[in-house]
Design an enzyme around this catalytic site. Structure first.
Site, PDB file in Angstrom:
ATOM      1  N   ASN A 173       0.836  -1.201   0.000  1.00 61.06           N
ATOM      2  CA  ASN A 173       0.000   0.000   0.000  1.00 61.06           C
ATOM      3  C   ASN A 173       0.871   1.252   0.000  1.00 61.06           C
ATOM      4  O   ASN A 173       1.785   1.365   0.832  1.00 61.06           O
ATOM      5  CB  ASN A 173      -0.882   0.023   1.256  1.00 61.06           C
ATOM      6  CG  ASN A 173      -1.676   1.308   1.379  1.00 61.06           C
ATOM      7  OD1 ASN A 173      -2.616   1.533   0.620  1.00 61.06           O
ATOM      8  ND2 ASN A 173      -1.299   2.167   2.326  1.00 61.06           N
ATOM      9  N   GLU A 174       0.596   2.160  -0.909  1.00 53.18           N
ATOM     10  CA  GLU A 174       1.243   3.492  -0.938  1.00 53.18           C
ATOM     11  C   GLU A 174       2.721   3.424  -0.585  1.00 53.18           C
ATOM     12  O   GLU A 174       3.204   4.169   0.271  1.00 53.18           O
ATOM     13  CB  GLU A 174       0.493   4.459  -0.007  1.00 53.18           C
ATOM     14  CG  GLU A 174      -0.907   4.754  -0.482  1.00 53.18           C
ATOM     15  CD  GLU A 174      -1.610   5.896   0.251  1.00 53.18           C
ATOM     16  OE1 GLU A 174      -1.125   6.343   1.301  1.00 53.18           O
ATOM     17  OE2 GLU A 174      -2.668   6.341  -0.236  1.00 53.18           O
ATOM     18  N   GLU A 293      -8.329   3.749  -3.708  1.00 56.78           N
ATOM     19  CA  GLU A 293      -8.706   4.660  -2.618  1.00 56.78           C
ATOM     20  C   GLU A 293      -9.129   5.981  -3.245  1.00 56.78           C
ATOM     21  O   GLU A 293      -8.323   6.627  -3.927  1.00 56.78           O
ATOM     22  CB  GLU A 293      -7.547   4.924  -1.650  1.00 56.78           C
ATOM     23  CG  GLU A 293      -7.230   3.760  -0.750  1.00 56.78           C
ATOM     24  CD  GLU A 293      -6.206   4.101   0.328  1.00 56.78           C
ATOM     25  OE1 GLU A 293      -6.200   5.249   0.818  1.00 56.78           O
ATOM     26  OE2 GLU A 293      -5.422   3.194   0.666  1.00 56.78           O
TER      27      GLU A 293
HETATM   28  O1  AHR Z   1      -7.834   5.594   3.784  1.00 60.49           O
HETATM   29  C1  AHR Z   1      -7.045   6.218   4.752  1.00 60.49           C
HETATM   30  C2  AHR Z   1      -5.554   6.151   4.405  1.00 60.49           C
HETATM   31  O2  AHR Z   1      -5.294   6.921   3.277  1.00 60.49           O
HETATM   32  C3  AHR Z   1      -5.021   4.796   4.036  1.00 60.49           C
HETATM   33  O3  AHR Z   1      -4.654   4.040   5.148  1.00 60.49           O
HETATM   34  C4  AHR Z   1      -3.812   5.126   3.229  1.00 60.49           C
HETATM   35  O4  AHR Z   1      -3.522   4.150   2.270  1.00 60.49           O
HETATM   36  C5  AHR Z   1      -4.142   6.469   2.620  1.00 60.49           C
HETATM   37  O5  AHR Z   1      -3.122   7.376   2.799  1.00 60.49           O
END
Ligand code: AHR
Length: 503
Positions: A173-174, A293
């Site tokens: 993730n990210e 997201e």
């Molecule tokens: O959705 C909230 C946060 O936003 C998530 O944990 C992260 O992946 C993003 O920065």
């Protein structure tokens, strides 16, 4: 003079078949998304597994096809093995991404059960922050291998004879974000994502993989990140991710409502980078996108700073959404539909309590936030073939964004049900918009309904005490004459015009 705008669509000019997973969502071990959200043993509505039935009903009403889990930033420090086996043996851990305590009462098997109960499917994110390829292959074996190996037999011993058959997996993730536990350079991430992809697909060749793109268009490494990651992974992954959140902290609503144009740019740019790598590699494969997201997120920033660390499930990221937030979410949904040839998966972040369409009280009620409604309408009526919208609309400029059409609109044709649905937002804060849709090759149509979401107060919200203050009404003004639709779209409104194509 009154504002007026027109949209032309043609049956044969389709963007493409909308993948149902465009209406996905996201549950992270963050705040009260899991504990007090989807899972609350002892709640009057809890079933024997602790799943809140009131929440399940609302999730089912939204028809959420896929839910990303368990994070988010959380996943980059998460050991999936903490969440399996007898609950009494599971550890309480300090959770560093959100500075809470994670009790691990709920994990992989519970989430798979919950997704099934919600008529949804799981999109599992692996930890590529503190873990590596060993855990990547093991979690696939645990979740998806039938039996006869260490990890699959362990799952069977935990009471799950049948594999979960999780199809879609995120490779971390990210990972471009310095805030991420185990943040990596594009080179470092590209290498580990490739090696993880190989062992995961060798374990289960039926799975699909999402590589991490940038966590936002504004990242300094944007574009170079995508190109480098895909240089390593192109032939081994199926999707590249995009994330974006918009806010209106400075109360500039015309600009806020125009933010979806930046979402359009983001998608176009990432598609171009994917195609550049495709050309460079002389590949035959098209890389699809997972916008896993997206949402409005800013209301809770200040209150979150005041929370005491190391609590279990504190009220984090509990944005209370306004009418104008619902308009932005509506515009973002239209943007996703307009790019549905490329964006195959999208996840509204998130689903319950944490920047979410559904809110709950611990031990109490569950209700729909304003953003619930555009999301529900798109999920229910936005399935089928998205049609190319030729839009003529007057425009406005803001300091930051220029050429913003007052009308944001798209249509979806569902051949199976014989319905066309027009989604339209009037961005004007002051004026009604005379709207005309020319449906040409469809022939005669009749009106099923014209749903409208609007409110005299753009800052109006829904709360436990007043849960239906902002809710959609039927009885919009749309009239149909053959294949022409005319309507007056109220100022600052979300509109869903549902039509039946006459046989
Ligand atoms: O959705 C909230 C946060 O936003 C998530 O944990 C992260 O992946 C993003 O920065």
């Amino acid at each position: 003079m009154a504002l007026s705008a027109k949209m032309i669509v043609d049956k044969d000019f389709a963007i493409g078949q909308v993948d149902d997973r465009l209406y996905g969502s996201f549950i992270e071990h963050l705040g009260r998304a899991v504990y007090g959200g989807i899972f609350e043993p002892g709640h009057p509505e809890a079933d024997d597994r602790g799943f809140r039935r009131d929440v399940l009903r609302m999730v089912k009403e939204l028809r959420v096809p896929i839910v990303r889990y368990p994070g988010g930033n959380f996943v980059s420090g998460y050991d999936w093995k903490d969440g399996i086996g007898p609950v009494e043996n599971r550890p309480r851990r300090l959770e560093l991404a959100w500075r809470t305590v994670e009790p691990n009462r709920f994990g992989l098997n519970e989430f798979a059960d919950w997704a099934k109960a919600a008529d949804s499917s799981v999109m599992w994110a692996i930890n590529l922050g503190t873990q590596g390829i060993e855990d990547a292959r093991n979690v696939v074996e645990y979740a998806n291998h039938p039996s006869g190996s260490y990890w699959s037999d362990l799952r069977v011993s935990h009471g799950y004879r049948e594999p979960h058959r999780i199809k879609t997996w995120c490779l971390g993730n990210e990972m471009d974000g310095p805030w991420q536990i185990g943040h990596k350079t594009a080179e470092e991430y590209g290498r580990i994502a490739l090696e993880a992809a190989k062992v995961m697909k060798w374990t289960d060749p039926s799975i699909e993989l999402v590589a991490c793109g940038s966590s936002g268009l504004g990242m300094a490494t944007f574009a170079e990140w995508e190109a480098t990651v895909l240089d390593h992974t192109y032939e081994h992954v199926d999707y590249l991710s995009l994330h974006t959140y918009y806010g209106n902290a400075d109360n500039d609503t015309p600009t806020f409502l125009a933010r979806s144009l930046q979402m359009d740019d983001f998608i176009r740019s990432v598609s171009a980078i994917c195609d550049y790598v495709k050309a460079k590699k002389r590949s035959k494969k098209t890389m699809y996108l997972s916008f896993d997201e997206w949402n409005v997120w800013f209301h809770s920033h200040e209150s979150d700073k005041k929370l005491e660390p190391w609590q279990v499930a504190p009220p984090q990221l509990e944005d209370v959404y306004t009418m104008e937030d619902a308009l932005v979410v509506g515009c973002m949904l239209i943007s996703l539909l307009k790019h549905s040839d490329r964006v195959r998966i999208a996840c509204l972040a998130q689903l319950v309590n944490v920047i979410a369409p559904i809110m709950t009280e611990n031990g109490g009620a569950a209700w729909a936030q304003t953003i619930y409604y555009p999301y529900m309408h798109a999920s229910l009526y936005g399935r089928g073939r998205a049609l190319v919208p030729l839009v003529q609309s007057p425009k406005y400029d803001t300091k930051e964004i220029t050429d913003v059409p007052y009308l944001e609109s798209v249509a979806v044709h569902n051949e199976e049900s014989g319905e066309i649905t027009i989604f339209a937002v009037n961005r004007s804060l002051d004026e009604e918009l005379r709207f005309e849709a020319d449906l040409r090759s469809f022939g005669a149509c009749s009106l099923i309904e014209h749903l409208v979401l609007d409110h005299a107060d753009l800052k109006a919200v829904n709360t436990a005490a007043d849960p239906a203050r902002v809710s959609p009404r039927a009885g919009g003004s749309a009239k149909v004459d053959g294949s022409r639709v005319g309507a007056s779209l109220a100022k600052a409104s979300w509109n869903v015009i549902r039509l039946r194509v006459e046989p």
